[in-house]
Scaffold this motif. Structure first.
Motif, PDB file in Angstrom:
ATOM      1  N   ILE A 219     -17.654 -32.746   9.761  1.00 54.51           N
ATOM      2  CA  ILE A 219     -18.301 -33.570  10.798  1.00 54.51           C
ATOM      3  C   ILE A 219     -17.320 -34.592  11.351  1.00 54.51           C
ATOM      4  O   ILE A 219     -17.236 -34.814  12.567  1.00 54.51           O
ATOM      5  CB  ILE A 219     -19.557 -34.261  10.233  1.00 54.51           C
ATOM      6  N   ASP A 220     -16.531 -35.217  10.457  1.00 53.65           N
ATOM      7  CA  ASP A 220     -15.515 -36.173  10.907  1.00 53.65           C
ATOM      8  C   ASP A 220     -14.514 -35.510  11.838  1.00 53.65           C
ATOM      9  O   ASP A 220     -14.126 -36.061  12.870  1.00 53.65           O
ATOM     10  CB  ASP A 220     -14.774 -36.768   9.700  1.00 53.65           C
ATOM     11  N   GLY A 221     -14.081 -34.300  11.455  1.00 55.24           N
ATOM     12  CA  GLY A 221     -13.098 -33.600  12.263  1.00 55.24           C
ATOM     13  C   GLY A 221     -13.618 -33.279  13.651  1.00 55.24           C
ATOM     14  O   GLY A 221     -12.932 -33.508  14.661  1.00 55.24           O
ATOM     15  N   ILE A 222     -14.843 -32.770  13.720  1.00 59.99           N
ATOM     16  CA  ILE A 222     -15.405 -32.369  15.017  1.00 59.99           C
ATOM     17  C   ILE A 222     -15.697 -33.579  15.892  1.00 59.99           C
ATOM     18  O   ILE A 222     -15.333 -33.628  17.070  1.00 59.99           O
ATOM     19  CB  ILE A 222     -16.678 -31.531  14.799  1.00 59.99           C
ATOM     20  N   THR A 223     -16.341 -34.601  15.321  1.00 62.86           N
ATOM     21  CA  THR A 223     -16.733 -35.764  16.132  1.00 62.86           C
ATOM     22  C   THR A 223     -15.545 -36.642  16.514  1.00 62.86           C
ATOM     23  O   THR A 223     -15.618 -37.396  17.484  1.00 62.86           O
ATOM     24  CB  THR A 223     -17.778 -36.623  15.393  1.00 62.86           C
ATOM     25  N   SER A 224     -14.437 -36.538  15.758  1.00 57.06           N
ATOM     26  CA  SER A 224     -13.250 -37.335  16.093  1.00 57.06           C
ATOM     27  C   SER A 224     -12.497 -36.785  17.294  1.00 57.06           C
ATOM     28  O   SER A 224     -11.784 -37.527  17.971  1.00 57.06           O
ATOM     29  CB  SER A 224     -12.295 -37.395  14.889  1.00 57.06           C
ATOM     30  N   PHE A 225     -12.646 -35.498  17.544  1.00 58.67           N
ATOM     31  CA  PHE A 225     -11.805 -34.876  18.567  1.00 58.67           C
ATOM     32  C   PHE A 225     -12.567 -34.123  19.644  1.00 58.67           C
ATOM     33  O   PHE A 225     -11.949 -33.526  20.515  1.00 58.67           O
ATOM     34  CB  PHE A 225     -10.809 -33.921  17.897  1.00 58.67           C
ATOM     35  N   SER A 226     -13.889 -34.147  19.599  1.00 57.68           N
ATOM     36  CA  SER A 226     -14.630 -33.395  20.600  1.00 57.68           C
ATOM     37  C   SER A 226     -15.979 -34.047  20.897  1.00 57.68           C
ATOM     38  O   SER A 226     -16.650 -34.539  19.994  1.00 57.68           O
ATOM     39  CB  SER A 226     -14.851 -31.959  20.121  1.00 57.68           C
ATOM     40  N   HIS A 227     -16.348 -34.056  22.183  1.00 60.91           N
ATOM     41  CA  HIS A 227     -17.691 -34.480  22.554  1.00 60.91           C
ATOM     42  C   HIS A 227     -18.521 -33.285  23.011  1.00 60.91           C
ATOM     43  O   HIS A 227     -19.580 -33.439  23.599  1.00 60.91           O
ATOM     44  CB  HIS A 227     -17.644 -35.549  23.663  1.00 60.91           C
ATOM     45  N   LYS A 228     -18.035 -32.088  22.713  1.00 59.41           N
ATOM     46  CA  LYS A 228     -18.778 -30.891  23.082  1.00 59.41           C
ATOM     47  C   LYS A 228     -20.156 -30.811  22.426  1.00 59.41           C
ATOM     48  O   LYS A 228     -21.093 -30.282  23.038  1.00 59.41           O
ATOM     49  CB  LYS A 228     -17.962 -29.639  22.767  1.00 59.41           C
ATOM     50  N   PRO A 229     -20.333 -31.298  21.183  1.00 57.91           N
ATOM     51  CA  PRO A 229     -21.693 -31.292  20.631  1.00 57.91           C
ATOM     52  C   PRO A 229     -22.695 -32.041  21.508  1.00 57.91           C
ATOM     53  O   PRO A 229     -23.858 -31.645  21.603  1.00 57.91           O
ATOM     54  CB  PRO A 229     -21.525 -31.979  19.274  1.00 57.91           C
ATOM     55  N   ILE A 232     -23.514 -29.744  24.272  1.00 57.59           N
ATOM     56  CA  ILE A 232     -24.433 -28.718  23.777  1.00 57.59           C
ATOM     57  C   ILE A 232     -25.860 -29.256  23.744  1.00 57.59           C
ATOM     58  O   ILE A 232     -26.822 -28.560  24.098  1.00 57.59           O
ATOM     59  CB  ILE A 232     -23.991 -28.234  22.380  1.00 57.59           C
ATOM     60  N   ALA A 233     -25.999 -30.522  23.309  1.00 53.19           N
ATOM     61  CA  ALA A 233     -27.321 -31.144  23.292  1.00 53.19           C
ATOM     62  C   ALA A 233     -27.920 -31.182  24.693  1.00 53.19           C
ATOM     63  O   ALA A 233     -29.121 -30.932  24.885  1.00 53.19           O
ATOM     64  CB  ALA A 233     -27.212 -32.554  22.720  1.00 53.19           C
ATOM     65  N   THR A 234     -27.094 -31.481  25.685  1.00 55.38           N
ATOM     66  CA  THR A 234     -27.569 -31.506  27.072  1.00 55.38           C
ATOM     67  C   THR A 234     -28.012 -30.120  27.522  1.00 55.38           C
ATOM     68  O   THR A 234     -29.076 -29.955  28.132  1.00 55.38           O
ATOM     69  CB  THR A 234     -26.453 -32.015  28.003  1.00 55.38           C
ATOM     70  N   TYR A 235     -27.203 -29.107  27.198  1.00 54.04           N
ATOM     71  CA  TYR A 235     -27.543 -27.737  27.579  1.00 54.04           C
ATOM     72  C   TYR A 235     -28.848 -27.285  26.922  1.00 54.04           C
ATOM     73  O   TYR A 235     -29.694 -26.654  27.566  1.00 54.04           O
ATOM     74  CB  TYR A 235     -26.415 -26.776  27.192  1.00 54.04           C
ATOM     75  N   ILE A 236     -29.013 -27.613  25.637  1.00 55.58           N
ATOM     76  CA  ILE A 236     -30.239 -27.237  24.934  1.00 55.58           C
ATOM     77  C   ILE A 236     -31.444 -27.939  25.553  1.00 55.58           C
ATOM     78  O   ILE A 236     -32.514 -27.343  25.745  1.00 55.58           O
ATOM     79  CB  ILE A 236     -30.127 -27.575  23.433  1.00 55.58           C
ATOM     80  N   GLY A 237     -31.248 -29.228  25.903  1.00 54.03           N
ATOM     81  CA  GLY A 237     -32.330 -29.977  26.533  1.00 54.03           C
ATOM     82  C   GLY A 237     -32.763 -29.351  27.848  1.00 54.03           C
ATOM     83  O   GLY A 237     -33.972 -29.196  28.106  1.00 54.03           O
ATOM     84  N   GLY A 284     -30.006 -36.654  15.808  1.00 52.89           N
ATOM     85  CA  GLY A 284     -29.061 -36.820  14.704  1.00 52.89           C
ATOM     86  C   GLY A 284     -27.627 -36.614  15.151  1.00 52.89           C
ATOM     87  O   GLY A 284     -26.710 -37.329  14.726  1.00 52.89           O
ATOM     88  N   MET A 285     -27.419 -35.644  16.045  1.00 60.67           N
ATOM     89  CA  MET A 285     -26.090 -35.377  16.587  1.00 60.67           C
ATOM     90  C   MET A 285     -25.580 -36.591  17.364  1.00 60.67           C
ATOM     91  O   MET A 285     -24.433 -37.031  17.196  1.00 60.67           O
ATOM     92  CB  MET A 285     -26.169 -34.152  17.497  1.00 60.67           C
TER      93      MET A 285
END
Length: 335
Positions: A219-229, A232-237, A284-285
């Motif tokens: 989680i640290d690795g992904i959230t430190s270098f990407s805002h794609k999650p 993704i939340a926007t696309y799902i919404g 949570g994301m």
């Protein structure tokens, strides 16, 4: 005063009493055999066993050994950061204390560095003693990181690597609290290459990365270098909103123009629970990113050093150069 170290070997430690003396002997054998000045910088990350006592005894007998003792456990990635902060060498090597990464590979890294490369990372071609689950999740993580970021993070690598002094100084200037060092090394760029090796089984002791820590690390690795999650939340919404609107049109059509019976509470409750679950996951994301903003805003030091051993032998205690000051200062905390 001894010769300035040309190579700094940074070794983060946490409860490594069963292996640390053997690790020291192995590193000493490899580096003594190479014949150039070096230092071994051991960083104790809040061990509660005899790790500190063992390395403390070694540092009193070996002028090449340094010990940085944290006031508590701050985490593996922070321990690596502290080692780089204290390292004096022209090249800095990061290696874990468990001897899964063979110290002999350091010499291959040094040869690549002398060819002009500024980052030389170890690439695992085989991982002995690891479960199928561990290998599978590691493979999935690195592929996911590559797809999530706009720069390349080498697959099948860890923190075992050599970095040039200029790279180390750049990394020392990065202030973020939730650190993913191997990602930061890739992010800063410079000339990079790899050395392939077979990763051995742990020499002794237990792994310091159980499943819970592995998930947190990912989680640290992904959230430190990407805002794609967040994207993704926007696309799902949007997808759920459009789907809900289409479903509403279907229900209205059935109600107004057909005699079809609209199913009752079971389907309604099921759909609501599904949508509510999705919403909570997305919240949570978003919360993960907000939590990291909160950590950065507090301004607390990255680590606190309880004591330093071995630095005074070469006149290094109390006069370490820091990029923040542009000069030399005593530093027991790192912001």
């Amino acid at each position: 005063m001894g010769l300035k170290a040309k190579y700094s070997i940074v070794v983060p430690m946490f409860n490594e009493q069963e292996v640390i003396e053997h690790t020291y002997r192995k590193l000493k054998e490899v580096m003594d055999g190479y014949g150039e000045p070096y230092e071994l910088v051991f960083v104790n990350d809040g061990s509660i066993d005899r790790t500190v006592a063992i390395v403390g005894e070694i540092s009193r007998d070996d002028r090449n050994v340094r010990l940085i003792n944290f006031s508590r456990n701050f985490g593996h990635q922070v321990a690596i950061t502290a080692g780089m902060d204290y390292a004096q060498g022209d090249a800095v090597v990061i290696i874990d204390a468990d001897l899964q990464d063979p110290p002999e590979v350091i010499l291959q890294m040094i040869e690549k560095w002398k060819e002009g490369y500024e980052v030389v990372y170890g690439k695992r071609i085989k991982r002995k003693g690891e479960t199928v689950f561990k290998k599978l999740t590691a493979m999935m993580f690195y592929r996911l990181m590559t797809s999530m970021t706009n720069f390349d993070i080498p697959t099948d690598t860890g923190d075992f690597r050599l970095i040039d002094r200029k790279v180390c100084d750049v990394l020392r200037g990065l202030k973020e609290k939730n650190r993913f060092v191997r990602g930061l090394v890739s992010w800063v760029g410079f000339r990079q290459t790899s050395v392939e090796y077979v990763r051995e089984e742990r020499f002794a002791g237990e792994t310091k990365y159980p499943l819970k820590k592995m998930i947190h690390f990912a989680i640290d690795g992904i959230t430190s270098f990407s805002h794609k999650p967040l994207k993704i939340a926007t696309y799902i919404g949007f997808t759920l909103s459009i789907s809900s609107f289409i479903y509403l049109l279907i229900v209205l059509y059935q109600k107004l123009f057909t005699n079809a019976t609209i199913t009752g509470w079971a389907s309604t409750v099921g759909i609501n629970l599904f949508f509510n679950g999705i919403i909570l996951i997305l919240l949570g994301m978003i919360g993960e990113y907000i939590g990291r903003i909160y950590d950065e805003s507090k301004g607390r030091p990255l680590y606190i050093v309880r004591e330093e051993l071995g630095f005074e032998k070469d006149g290094q205690a109390g006069d370490r150069e820091t990029p923040e000051s542009g000069g030399r200062e005593r530093e027991y905390v790192r912001h």
